[in-house]
Design an enzyme around this catalytic site. Sequence first.
Site, short mmCIF file in Angstrom:
data_model
loop_
_atom_site.label_atom_id
_atom_site.label_comp_id
_atom_site.label_asym_id
_atom_site.label_seq_id
_atom_site.Cartn_x
_atom_site.Cartn_y
_atom_site.Cartn_z
N CYS A 69 0.65 -1.27 -0.05
CA CYS A 69 0.19 0.01 0.00
C CYS A 69 0.75 1.39 -0.05
O CYS A 69 0.66 2.07 -1.17
CB CYS A 69 -1.00 0.11 1.19
SG CYS A 69 -0.34 -1.03 2.92
N HIS B 175 -1.42 7.19 5.24
CA HIS B 175 -0.37 6.08 5.08
C HIS B 175 0.72 6.77 4.66
O HIS B 175 1.63 6.06 3.98
CB HIS B 175 -0.99 5.01 4.47
CG HIS B 175 -0.34 3.67 5.04
ND1 HIS B 175 -0.43 2.36 4.31
CD2 HIS B 175 0.57 3.52 6.16
CE1 HIS B 175 0.32 1.40 5.05
NE2 HIS B 175 0.75 2.09 6.02
#
Length: 443
Positions: free
Chosen positions: A56, A117
Amino acid sequence: MKRPNVIFIVADDLGFADLGCYGGRDAAFGGVSPQLDALAASGIRFTQGYSNSPVCSPTRFALMTGRYQYRLRGAAEEPINSRSRGSSTLGLPTEHPTMPSLLKQAGYRTALIGKWHLGYPPYFGPLRSGYDEFFGPMSGGVDYFTHCSSNGQHDLWFGEEERAEEGYLTDLLSHRAVDYIERMAARNREEGEAPFLLSLHYTAPHWPWETRDDEALAQEVKGNLFHLHGGNIHTYRRMIHHMDEGIGWVMQALRRHGLERDTLVIFTSDNGGERFSDNWPLVGGKMDLTEGGIRVPWIAHWPAFIPAGSTSAQPCMTMDWTTTVVAAGGAQQDAAYPLDGVSLLPVLRDPAHAFARPLHWRMNHRGQRALRDGDWKYLRVDGHDYLFNIPADERERANLGGRDPARLADMRDAWEAWNNTMPPIPEDATVSLGYSVKDMPQR
């Protein structure tokens, strides 16, 4: 060409065939993605779209910057984990131009709703990298009800302040996105028209595997989000359906305010699917440079520009979307940070258009490397080299390196030449998830 509004939707850990329009096995589950299937039918669907990484946060570095993620230290983590909280190095540097910052300079209003993130305040954050607004989690994965990360710490933010809200996270993000569109439409009426960028980054269908009806389960596994004993394909697909419903609400809001025609809606995933996903006919998944780890759904919808019902086999990767959005928005690139992505505007206007586009990857995990160039793919895993003809062998079962050693050598050399233009992987870079390449044929 009128500058479009842009809604950039990113799913988390979605497999290549999880959507009906990509061959998903909908009949057994009642159809999980009618809204996304409709967007594909009235827009364009890419069959050879790739993520910049099989995990990710590295993909998100590429998405934000439009450049190979390997250029930045934080992206060497696979992915950034909880040790990044408080770190001044593991994140997206605030001085680096980003898709939202370049569009903002061009007069766009910008918002990120959903997963970031890419590092924590005070050193990093969405508001420090070009977004006017932010609502969502800073970390990689949170519980859908408690909104706590894997270490049990609450991780839902409004701007740079933690914010407690009740509700199923996927729905909270969808409703917030609708609210943003409503506010932008009202602002345009009051202050004059200005385009907006809405990054809508869902955590679905990332673990923990919880549907709207699983709040009791969330309390049971609190503090143990990985709960590898949990989940099933039915829950997983229901999570995709909840996300799909939310995307339907977003599209209804655009139609309600007459914005659909001039809005570029992009949908993709940050990497290939996880354990409950459907990647057929691809093998591998998250953390793999086999096709199942990096080939993902790619859909674009823009009625004013894209011919309805289009399909393209143009090989492309996440950072190409970034360059496309910057170009569509009339934003100027920063000469000090040239984009590695290639604009897909010619393909969006004419899906028959095609161009050469070599794609490169590398992973610290198991020493993986890959190059896709035309029909051919060079792959290395655990020191073994492979050569595949992807259109003929999407499952990467027939290693043609022995039959065509000259092509294998040429592609290996091409990968090495590209790698020499990138910073080396730091010795202290970590691999946070122990997934492994699956079902690899031996040489």
